[in-house]
Design a protein around this motif. Structure first.
Motif, PDB file in Angstrom:
ATOM      1  N   ASN A  51     -37.660 -22.538  13.064  1.00 19.66           N
ATOM      2  CA  ASN A  51     -38.554 -23.266  13.945  1.00 19.66           C
ATOM      3  C   ASN A  51     -39.625 -23.952  13.098  1.00 19.66           C
ATOM      4  OD1 ASN A  51     -40.392 -24.143  15.819  1.00 19.66           O
ATOM      5  ND2 ASN A  51     -40.011 -22.413  17.185  1.00 19.66           N
ATOM      6  N   GLU A  52     -39.394 -25.218  12.798  1.00 21.91           N
ATOM      7  CA  GLU A  52     -40.334 -25.959  11.948  1.00 21.91           C
ATOM      8  C   GLU A  52     -41.690 -26.131  12.607  1.00 21.91           C
ATOM      9  OE1 GLU A  52     -38.060 -29.541  11.396  1.00 21.91           O
ATOM     10  OE2 GLU A  52     -37.729 -28.994   9.311  1.00 21.91           O
ATOM     11  N   LEU A  53     -41.676 -26.316  13.908  1.00 20.45           N
ATOM     12  CA  LEU A  53     -42.935 -26.531  14.615  1.00 20.45           C
ATOM     13  C   LEU A  53     -43.827 -25.304  14.502  1.00 20.45           C
ATOM     14  CD1 LEU A  53     -44.369 -28.605  16.309  1.00 20.45           C
ATOM     15  CD2 LEU A  53     -43.340 -27.594  18.332  1.00 20.45           C
ATOM     16  N   ARG A  54     -43.220 -24.130  14.655  1.00 25.87           N
ATOM     17  CA  ARG A  54     -43.995 -22.897  14.535  1.00 25.87           C
ATOM     18  C   ARG A  54     -44.527 -22.738  13.104  1.00 25.87           C
ATOM     19  NH1 ARG A  54     -44.464 -17.897  17.011  1.00 25.87           N
ATOM     20  NH2 ARG A  54     -44.687 -16.162  15.595  1.00 25.87           N
ATOM     21  N   GLN A  55     -43.670 -23.034  12.157  1.00 25.57           N
ATOM     22  CA  GLN A  55     -44.091 -22.922  10.762  1.00 25.57           C
ATOM     23  C   GLN A  55     -45.206 -23.917  10.456  1.00 25.57           C
ATOM     24  OE1 GLN A  55     -40.980 -23.695   7.947  1.00 25.57           O
ATOM     25  NE2 GLN A  55     -41.811 -22.211   6.527  1.00 25.57           N
ATOM     26  N   PHE A  56     -45.095 -25.133  11.017  1.00 32.15           N
ATOM     27  CA  PHE A  56     -46.124 -26.145  10.809  1.00 32.15           C
ATOM     28  C   PHE A  56     -47.442 -25.721  11.452  1.00 32.15           C
ATOM     29  CE2 PHE A  56     -48.350 -29.874  12.473  1.00 32.15           C
ATOM     30  CZ  PHE A  56     -48.639 -30.514  11.284  1.00 32.15           C
ATOM     31  N   ALA A  57     -47.359 -25.226  12.670  1.00 22.26           N
ATOM     32  CA  ALA A  57     -48.575 -24.858  13.392  1.00 22.26           C
ATOM     33  C   ALA A  57     -49.231 -23.612  12.816  1.00 22.26           C
ATOM     34  CB  ALA A  57     -48.255 -24.644  14.868  1.00 22.26           C
ATOM     35  N   LEU A  58     -48.416 -22.679  12.345  1.00 18.01           N
ATOM     36  CA  LEU A  58     -48.950 -21.422  11.849  1.00 18.01           C
ATOM     37  C   LEU A  58     -49.087 -21.398  10.332  1.00 18.01           C
ATOM     38  CD1 LEU A  58     -46.931 -18.967  14.110  1.00 18.01           C
ATOM     39  CD2 LEU A  58     -49.216 -19.883  14.479  1.00 18.01           C
ATOM     40  N   GLY A  59     -48.836 -22.522   9.692  1.00 17.36           N
ATOM     41  CA  GLY A  59     -48.861 -22.562   8.241  1.00 17.36           C
ATOM     42  C   GLY A  59     -50.203 -22.191   7.638  1.00 17.36           C
ATOM     43  N   THR A  60     -51.278 -22.487   8.344  1.00 18.54           N
ATOM     44  CA  THR A  60     -52.597 -22.215   7.785  1.00 18.54           C
ATOM     45  C   THR A  60     -53.149 -20.865   8.228  1.00 18.54           C
ATOM     46  OG1 THR A  60     -53.606 -23.378   9.622  1.00 18.54           O
ATOM     47  CG2 THR A  60     -53.185 -24.647   7.618  1.00 18.54           C
ATOM     48  N   ILE A  61     -52.402 -20.148   9.035  1.00 21.43           N
ATOM     49  CA  ILE A  61     -52.873 -18.842   9.494  1.00 21.43           C
ATOM     50  C   ILE A  61     -52.712 -17.827   8.374  1.00 21.43           C
ATOM     51  CG2 ILE A  61     -52.349 -16.981  11.116  1.00 21.43           C
ATOM     52  CD1 ILE A  61     -51.982 -19.011  13.222  1.00 21.43           C
ATOM     53  N   GLU A  62     -53.570 -16.888   8.380  1.00 21.91           N
ATOM     54  CA  GLU A  62     -53.616 -15.886   7.327  1.00 21.91           C
ATOM     55  C   GLU A  62     -52.281 -15.187   7.119  1.00 21.91           C
ATOM     56  OE1 GLU A  62     -56.564 -15.136   5.492  1.00 21.91           O
ATOM     57  OE2 GLU A  62     -57.059 -17.038   6.391  1.00 21.91           O
ATOM     58  N   ASP A  63     -51.970 -14.909   5.875  1.00 24.07           N
ATOM     59  CA  ASP A  63     -50.760 -14.209   5.495  1.00 24.07           C
ATOM     60  C   ASP A  63     -51.185 -12.881   4.875  1.00 24.07           C
ATOM     61  OD1 ASP A  63     -48.443 -13.244   4.407  1.00 24.07           O
ATOM     62  OD2 ASP A  63     -48.017 -15.012   3.190  1.00 24.07           O
TER      63      ASP A  63
END
Length: 166
Positions: A51-63
């Protein structure tokens, strides 16, 4: 009368123009079907959906895993290896740790009762990466404890976190 002209224009279109227009519509229709998903071959060799959209949207969320690595394997390990050891240097190390933790908690200074109200390990990854960069630069410059303390204090002051009051 306007409809008659429109019909005449449609009739004038060549077969190639109609085919081009049909191809355009098909391309647009296909693009709408794969919104945000990408197929790829996984590590096991199976075709998987991502899911690219999820990865794009959540890319800046803490890991959390990356945060762990930056905090413990980066900041913690470097400070442990490069700060002077021994009981006689504990107070000096604590000054450094106080500035580091103040920065990582975005201005939460330790209180007289020893509580801070926040934990540097749970801070933002961007702050931890900035702290890691400051420490690495200090090591590369062969800086002293005073240099590191001043860099960290200036960083805290520049962010509006102030200085230690006691």
């Amino acid at each position: 009368m306007a409809e008659n002209e429109k019909d005449k224009d449609e009739a004038k279109k060549t077969a190639k123009q109609l085919a081009d227009e049909q191809e355009k519509l098909e391309i647009l229709a296909r693009a709408g079907h794969v919104k945000g998903e990408q197929l790829f071959v996984g590590t096991t060799g199976d075709v998987e959906r991502e899911n690219e959209l999820r990865q794009f949207a959540l890319g800046t969320i803490e890991d959390p895993e990356k945060k762990f690595d930056v905090y413990y394997k980066g900041i913690g390990r470097l400070l442990l290896a490069h700060l002077p050891k021994g009981l006689q240097n504990k107070a000096a190390r604590n000054y450094i740790y106080e500035e580091k933790n103040t920065y990582l908690t975005r201005g939460k200074r330790i209180k007289k009762d020893g509580t801070r109200g926040a934990d540097g390990r749970m801070g933002y990854i961007a702050d931890a990466e900035e702290m890691l960069k400051v420490i690495m630069d200090w090591i590369m410059d062969n800086g002293t404890m005073v240099d590191l303390y001043n860099k960290l204090r200036e960083l805290n002051v520049s962010k509006g976190y102030g200085t230690r009051q006691f």
